[in-house]
Design a protein around this motif. Structure first.
Motif, PDB file in Angstrom:
ATOM      1  N   ARG A 121       0.842  -1.212   0.000  1.00 29.95           N
ATOM      2  CA  ARG A 121       0.000   0.000   0.000  1.00 29.95           C
ATOM      3  C   ARG A 121       0.872   1.254   0.000  1.00 29.95           C
ATOM      4  N   ILE A 122       1.901   1.269   0.820  1.00 29.21           N
ATOM      5  CA  ILE A 122       2.805   2.422   0.881  1.00 29.21           C
ATOM      6  C   ILE A 122       3.501   2.614  -0.460  1.00 29.21           C
ATOM      7  N   THR A 123       3.901   1.527  -1.082  1.00 25.00           N
ATOM      8  CA  THR A 123       4.572   1.593  -2.382  1.00 25.00           C
ATOM      9  C   THR A 123       3.642   2.178  -3.436  1.00 25.00           C
ATOM     10  N   ALA A 124       2.377   1.767  -3.414  1.00 25.62           N
ATOM     11  CA  ALA A 124       1.413   2.297  -4.379  1.00 25.62           C
ATOM     12  C   ALA A 124       1.230   3.802  -4.187  1.00 25.62           C
ATOM     13  N   LEU A 125       1.118   4.229  -2.951  1.00 27.63           N
ATOM     14  CA  LEU A 125       0.953   5.664  -2.672  1.00 27.63           C
ATOM     15  C   LEU A 125       2.182   6.455  -3.084  1.00 27.63           C
ATOM     16  N   LEU A 126       3.355   5.909  -2.805  1.00 21.55           N
ATOM     17  CA  LEU A 126       4.588   6.596  -3.176  1.00 21.55           C
ATOM     18  C   LEU A 126       4.734   6.652  -4.691  1.00 21.55           C
ATOM     19  N   GLY A 127       4.293   5.603  -5.381  1.00 24.83           N
ATOM     20  CA  GLY A 127       4.315   5.605  -6.841  1.00 24.83           C
ATOM     21  C   GLY A 127       3.432   6.702  -7.416  1.00 24.83           C
ATOM     22  N   ARG A 128       2.264   6.901  -6.806  1.00 28.29           N
ATOM     23  CA  ARG A 128       1.387   8.000  -7.253  1.00 28.29           C
ATOM     24  C   ARG A 128       2.040   9.352  -7.012  1.00 28.29           C
ATOM     25  N   ASP A 129       2.732   9.475  -5.880  1.00 30.80           N
ATOM     26  CA  ASP A 129       3.435  10.731  -5.595  1.00 30.80           C
ATOM     27  C   ASP A 129       4.517  10.998  -6.631  1.00 30.80           C
ATOM     28  N   VAL A 130       5.232   9.965  -7.035  1.00 28.29           N
ATOM     29  CA  VAL A 130       6.280  10.137  -8.041  1.00 28.29           C
ATOM     30  C   VAL A 130       5.671  10.625  -9.356  1.00 28.29           C
ATOM     31  N   GLU A 131       4.542  10.031  -9.755  1.00 30.49           N
ATOM     32  CA  GLU A 131       3.879  10.469 -10.985  1.00 30.49           C
ATOM     33  C   GLU A 131       3.443  11.927 -10.883  1.00 30.49           C
ATOM     34  N   ARG A 132       2.872  12.296  -9.730  1.00 30.61           N
ATOM     35  CA  ARG A 132       2.431  13.681  -9.535  1.00 30.61           C
ATOM     36  C   ARG A 132       3.613  14.640  -9.586  1.00 30.61           C
ATOM     37  N   LEU A 133       4.723  14.272  -8.934  1.00 31.00           N
ATOM     38  CA  LEU A 133       5.914  15.126  -8.935  1.00 31.00           C
ATOM     39  C   LEU A 133       6.507  15.263 -10.337  1.00 31.00           C
ATOM     40  N   GLU A 134       6.444  14.195 -11.128  1.00 31.45           N
ATOM     41  CA  GLU A 134       6.943  14.284 -12.499  1.00 31.45           C
ATOM     42  C   GLU A 134       6.119  15.277 -13.309  1.00 31.45           C
ATOM     43  N   ARG A 135       4.782  15.229 -13.133  1.00 34.52           N
ATOM     44  CA  ARG A 135       3.922  16.199 -13.838  1.00 34.52           C
ATOM     45  C   ARG A 135       4.224  17.624 -13.386  1.00 34.52           C
ATOM     46  N   GLU A 136       4.380  17.809 -12.087  1.00 29.86           N
ATOM     47  CA  GLU A 136       4.685  19.146 -11.574  1.00 29.86           C
ATOM     48  C   GLU A 136       6.024  19.645 -12.092  1.00 29.86           C
ATOM     49  N   ARG A 137       7.015  18.759 -12.185  1.00 25.81           N
ATOM     50  CA  ARG A 137       8.326  19.162 -12.699  1.00 25.81           C
ATOM     51  C   ARG A 137       8.220  19.572 -14.164  1.00 25.81           C
ATOM     52  N   GLU A 138       7.459  18.809 -14.938  1.00 25.94           N
ATOM     53  CA  GLU A 138       7.265  19.156 -16.345  1.00 25.94           C
ATOM     54  C   GLU A 138       6.565  20.511 -16.483  1.00 25.94           C
ATOM     55  N   ASP A 139       5.567  20.767 -15.637  1.00 28.34           N
ATOM     56  CA  ASP A 139       4.876  22.060 -15.656  1.00 28.34           C
ATOM     57  C   ASP A 139       5.825  23.193 -15.284  1.00 28.34           C
ATOM     58  N   ALA A 140       6.670  22.953 -14.281  1.00 30.87           N
ATOM     59  CA  ALA A 140       7.627  23.984 -13.864  1.00 30.87           C
ATOM     60  C   ALA A 140       8.623  24.276 -14.979  1.00 30.87           C
ATOM     61  N   GLU A 141       9.069  23.235 -15.665  1.00 28.68           N
ATOM     62  CA  GLU A 141       9.989  23.448 -16.787  1.00 28.68           C
ATOM     63  C   GLU A 141       9.298  24.204 -17.911  1.00 28.68           C
ATOM     64  N   ALA A 142       8.022  23.901 -18.161  1.00 31.75           N
ATOM     65  CA  ALA A 142       7.275  24.594 -19.210  1.00 31.75           C
ATOM     66  C   ALA A 142       7.099  26.073 -18.863  1.00 31.75           C
ATOM     67  N   ARG A 143       6.949  26.386 -17.587  1.00 29.77           N
ATOM     68  CA  ARG A 143       6.820  27.787 -17.163  1.00 29.77           C
ATOM     69  C   ARG A 143       8.162  28.487 -17.127  1.00 29.77           C
ATOM     70  N   GLY A 144       9.233  27.713 -17.121  1.00 30.99           N
ATOM     71  CA  GLY A 144      10.568  28.292 -17.043  1.00 30.99           C
ATOM     72  C   GLY A 144      11.042  28.498 -15.616  1.00 30.99           C
ATOM     73  N   ASP A 145      10.398  27.866 -14.668  1.00 32.31           N
ATOM     74  CA  ASP A 145      10.765  27.984 -13.257  1.00 32.31           C
ATOM     75  C   ASP A 145      11.834  26.945 -12.943  1.00 32.31           C
ATOM     76  N   GLU A 146      13.087  27.315 -13.147  1.00 32.08           N
ATOM     77  CA  GLU A 146      14.201  26.377 -12.981  1.00 32.08           C
ATOM     78  C   GLU A 146      14.407  25.982 -11.522  1.00 32.08           C
ATOM     79  N   ARG A 147      14.188  26.928 -10.633  1.00 36.46           N
ATOM     80  CA  ARG A 147      14.392  26.646  -9.208  1.00 36.46           C
ATOM     81  C   ARG A 147      13.411  25.573  -8.726  1.00 36.46           C
ATOM     82  N   ARG A 148      12.132  25.743  -9.051  1.00 32.91           N
ATOM     83  CA  ARG A 148      11.120  24.764  -8.648  1.00 32.91           C
ATOM     84  C   ARG A 148      11.370  23.421  -9.335  1.00 32.91           C
TER      85      ARG A 148
END
Length: 184
Positions: A121-148
């Protein structure tokens, strides 16, 4: 270094002065107001009287005389209305045996199967977090927010490392659960 000691001395003086001010501050001559607890008093039928400024103190004085004096424990009690299906508790009687509480269920054993399910269960939740963080990182790169983007990349590295550890642990727990079930 001298400035630090002066600041500490000033803070100590300010603290001492404030404590002395609180302790030695003159008390007010008006007694503190104690909030009234709701008291069930039978309503008294009276003829409506036009209120005038002179009659207000009389009404207050009459009301305070009619209400019973409350002890400190009664004044702090909260009255809650019973809802449908609620049963009022029986009053305690001196000399009566104490009420028996329900037995507390024993804690379930933390078997290898239980740990395996929990880790999965913990692994499944952490896997979802990784997917969410990847999307957020892609959005930050698209905005040009290098620090985030860099912050999210660091989090991703940590989460992926933890995911790798959990997957190894799941394999070990799977084997332990198989051995445990075959031993029974």
């Amino acid at each position: 270094m001298r400035i630090r000691y002066r600041l500490m001395l000033a803070a100590a003086v300010a603290l001492t002065v404030s404590l002395l001010a609180v302790v030695l501050w003159p008390t007010s001559s008006v007694p503190p107001v104690v909030p009234e607890a709701p008291v069930a008093v039978a309503p008294v039928a009276s003829a409506p009287v036009a209120s005038s400024p002179e009659s207000v103190p009389e009404k207050v004085a009459a009301r305070t005389r009619a209400e019973p004096v409350l002890t400190s424990s009664e004044a702090q009690a909260t009255v809650v209305a019973l809802g449908p299906g609620d049963v009022a508790p029986e009053p305690e009687v001196e000399g009566a045996p104490a009420q028996e509480n329900d037995a507390i269920a024993p804690e379930l054993p933390q078997t290898a199967q239980w740990r395996l399910e929990k880790t999965t269960r913990i692994t499944a939740l952490l896997g979802r977090d990784v997917e969410r963080l990847e999307r957020e990182r892609e959005d930050a790169e698209a905005r040009g927010d290098e620090r985030r983007s860099a912050q999210l990349q660091t989090l991703l590295v940590r989460h992926r490392a933890r995911l790798h550890e959990l997957r190894e642990e799941i394999q070990e727990l799977g084997e332990a659960a198989k051995q445990e079930s075959s031993a029974e």
